[in-house]
Design an enzyme around this catalytic site. Structure first.
Site, PDB file in Angstrom:
ATOM      1  N   LYS A  35     -51.716   8.815  -8.814  1.00 40.34           N
ATOM      2  CA  LYS A  35     -50.810   8.153  -8.833  1.00 40.34           C
ATOM      3  C   LYS A  35     -49.517   9.181  -7.822  1.00 40.34           C
ATOM      4  O   LYS A  35     -49.176  10.496  -8.093  1.00 40.34           O
ATOM      5  CB  LYS A  35     -49.932   7.701  -9.652  1.00 40.34           C
ATOM      6  CG  LYS A  35     -48.649   6.623  -9.187  1.00 40.34           C
ATOM      7  CD  LYS A  35     -47.692   6.312 -10.257  1.00 40.34           C
ATOM      8  CE  LYS A  35     -46.924   7.224 -10.829  1.00 40.34           C
ATOM      9  NZ  LYS A  35     -45.058   6.775  -9.310  1.00 40.34           N
ATOM     10  N   ASP A  62     -47.776   4.079  -5.408  1.00 42.35           N
ATOM     11  CA  ASP A  62     -46.677   3.729  -5.964  1.00 42.35           C
ATOM     12  C   ASP A  62     -45.116   3.810  -4.547  1.00 42.35           C
ATOM     13  O   ASP A  62     -44.144   4.292  -4.755  1.00 42.35           O
ATOM     14  CB  ASP A  62     -46.218   4.804  -7.345  1.00 42.35           C
ATOM     15  CG  ASP A  62     -45.140   3.956  -8.089  1.00 42.35           C
ATOM     16  OD1 ASP A  62     -45.340   2.934  -7.841  1.00 42.35           O
ATOM     17  OD2 ASP A  62     -44.794   5.068  -8.872  1.00 42.35           O
ATOM     18  N   LYS A  64     -43.484   0.348  -4.531  1.00 43.38           N
ATOM     19  CA  LYS A  64     -42.455   0.028  -4.912  1.00 43.38           C
ATOM     20  C   LYS A  64     -41.932  -0.860  -3.976  1.00 43.38           C
ATOM     21  O   LYS A  64     -40.760  -0.708  -2.823  1.00 43.38           O
ATOM     22  CB  LYS A  64     -41.729   0.863  -5.350  1.00 43.38           C
ATOM     23  CG  LYS A  64     -41.731   0.698  -6.071  1.00 43.38           C
ATOM     24  CD  LYS A  64     -41.098   2.020  -7.556  1.00 43.38           C
ATOM     25  CE  LYS A  64     -41.487   2.632  -8.376  1.00 43.38           C
ATOM     26  NZ  LYS A  64     -41.839   3.963  -8.605  1.00 43.38           N
ATOM     27  N   HIS A  66     -40.566  -3.223  -0.867  1.00 49.67           N
ATOM     28  CA  HIS A  66     -39.212  -4.174  -1.337  1.00 49.67           C
ATOM     29  C   HIS A  66     -38.661  -4.945  -0.039  1.00 49.67           C
ATOM     30  O   HIS A  66     -37.647  -4.017   0.173  1.00 49.67           O
ATOM     31  CB  HIS A  66     -37.867  -4.424  -2.390  1.00 49.67           C
ATOM     32  CG  HIS A  66     -36.742  -4.854  -2.644  1.00 49.67           C
ATOM     33  ND1 HIS A  66     -36.194  -4.369  -3.369  1.00 49.67           N
ATOM     34  CD2 HIS A  66     -36.686  -6.527  -2.540  1.00 49.67           C
ATOM     35  CE1 HIS A  66     -35.016  -4.874  -3.673  1.00 49.67           C
ATOM     36  NE2 HIS A  66     -35.370  -6.222  -2.985  1.00 49.67           N
ATOM     37  N   ASP A  67     -39.249  -5.947   0.951  1.00 52.59           N
ATOM     38  CA  ASP A  67     -37.888  -6.097   1.663  1.00 52.59           C
ATOM     39  C   ASP A  67     -38.323  -7.477   2.014  1.00 52.59           C
ATOM     40  O   ASP A  67     -38.866  -8.392   1.324  1.00 52.59           O
ATOM     41  CB  ASP A  67     -39.343  -4.781   3.150  1.00 52.59           C
ATOM     42  CG  ASP A  67     -38.411  -4.776   4.488  1.00 52.59           C
ATOM     43  OD1 ASP A  67     -37.385  -5.969   5.014  1.00 52.59           O
ATOM     44  OD2 ASP A  67     -38.587  -3.980   4.859  1.00 52.59           O
ATOM     45  N   THR A 117     -37.728   2.396 -15.963  1.00 51.92           N
ATOM     46  CA  THR A 117     -38.082   3.051 -16.958  1.00 51.92           C
ATOM     47  C   THR A 117     -36.590   3.638 -17.336  1.00 51.92           C
ATOM     48  O   THR A 117     -36.922   3.781 -18.220  1.00 51.92           O
ATOM     49  CB  THR A 117     -39.641   3.335 -17.772  1.00 51.92           C
ATOM     50  OG1 THR A 117     -39.853   3.796 -16.787  1.00 51.92           O
ATOM     51  CG2 THR A 117     -40.624   2.723 -17.659  1.00 51.92           C
ATOM     52  N   ARG A 208     -44.099  14.461 -15.170  1.00 54.95           N
ATOM     53  CA  ARG A 208     -44.547  15.397 -15.693  1.00 54.95           C
ATOM     54  C   ARG A 208     -44.842  16.444 -17.053  1.00 54.95           C
ATOM     55  O   ARG A 208     -44.847  17.677 -16.849  1.00 54.95           O
ATOM     56  CB  ARG A 208     -42.658  15.608 -15.785  1.00 54.95           C
ATOM     57  CG  ARG A 208     -41.773  15.618 -14.417  1.00 54.95           C
ATOM     58  CD  ARG A 208     -40.798  15.371 -14.555  1.00 54.95           C
ATOM     59  NE  ARG A 208     -39.931  13.793 -14.826  1.00 54.95           N
ATOM     60  CZ  ARG A 208     -39.585  12.999 -14.885  1.00 54.95           C
ATOM     61  NH1 ARG A 208     -37.573  14.060 -14.919  1.00 54.95           N
ATOM     62  NH2 ARG A 208     -39.118  11.467 -15.129  1.00 54.95           N
TER      63      ARG A 208
END
Ligand code: C5P
Length: 231
Positions: A35, A62, A64, A66-67, A117, A208
């Protein structure tokens, strides 16, 4: 038997593409799915994505999105021809519908990020949501189905309820995955790899616990074994 399990996406959340290349080299054939997120996007992340795709890896972008509708549709269309497997957009009905139009006819799978999350009830309240995470995930899962995207991102804790209302081939991708007793970092809604899959996740995202591990290959192998039902 190959060791890598395509259901495990390793998040390349690293300071630069050289570090990411070194990590993928160190992990070798233990992982086939990666990713790439916002940290690498402005500094060579797309070059890295193309390299990984050329190597036969599965790449999850990834970003994301948003527009406004037109921008989301065109941005998704720009991504659709690149050969990546998965792209994220925020799970707002208009954004997801625009993304579904943008990817039409391509092999790209678009998934909606339901609730990050890192957000729990107090954090959701602070940004004005009265729904708890579970209700918000369920509402947005239904909206993802209605919009015609391919899946959602949720925490492993909501995956089981979401799985009940979606078809088997609908993707449920869960970050917030930690080995038993592992450091949670800023994640608030977490589960083990095994429990995430048991709860109905089609894929898990791990950052991580692998990318900051002393031995990332060993960590990836341990997480894969746990995901498959081992210890
Ligand atoms: O390091 P860690 O395993 O917590 O990384 C989780 C990855 O999943 C990060 O790249 C993060 O941006 C991403 N993610 C998330 N929660 C979401 C969507 C994506 O943690 N809802």
């Amino acid at each position: 038997m190959t060791r890598a399990d395509p259901r495990l996406y390793v998040a390349l959340d690293l300071p630069g593409v050289e570090e990411a290349r070194a990590l993928t080299a160190a992990i070798g054939d233990a992982v086939i799915s990666y990713k790439i997120g916002l940290q690498l996007l402005p500094i060579g992340g797309m070059d890295l994505a193309r390299e990984l795709i050329d190597q036969g890896k599965h790449v999850f972008l990834d970003f994301k999105f948003h527009d406004i509708d037109a921008t989301v549709e065109k941005a998704v269309r720009s991504v659709a021809g690149l050969g990546a497997d998965i792209l994220t957009v925020h799970a707002r009905p208009d954004v997801m519908a625009a993304a579904a139009r943008g990817k039409a006819g391509s092999g790209l799978r678009v998934i909606g990020v339901t609730v990050l999350t890192s957000l729990n009830k107090p954090a959701l309240e602070a940004i004005g949501y009265t729904d708890d995470a579970q209700s918000l995930v369920m509402r947005r899962t239904q909206q993802a189905l209605d919009a015609g995207v391919d899946g959602i991102v949720s925490s492993p804790l909501e995956a089981a309820a979401a799985r009940k209302i979606v078809p088997d081939d609908f993707l449920i991708v869960t970050p917030g995955v930690r080995m038993p007793g592992g450091d949670k970092g800023d994640q608030k809604r977490v589960a083990t790899p095994f429990d995430a899959i048991k709860n109905g996740a089609s894929h898990i995202v791990v950052g991580r616990p692998i990318n900051a591990a002393r031995d990332p290959r060993a960590a990836a192998i341990a997480i894969t074994a746990n995901m498959r039902g081992g210890s």
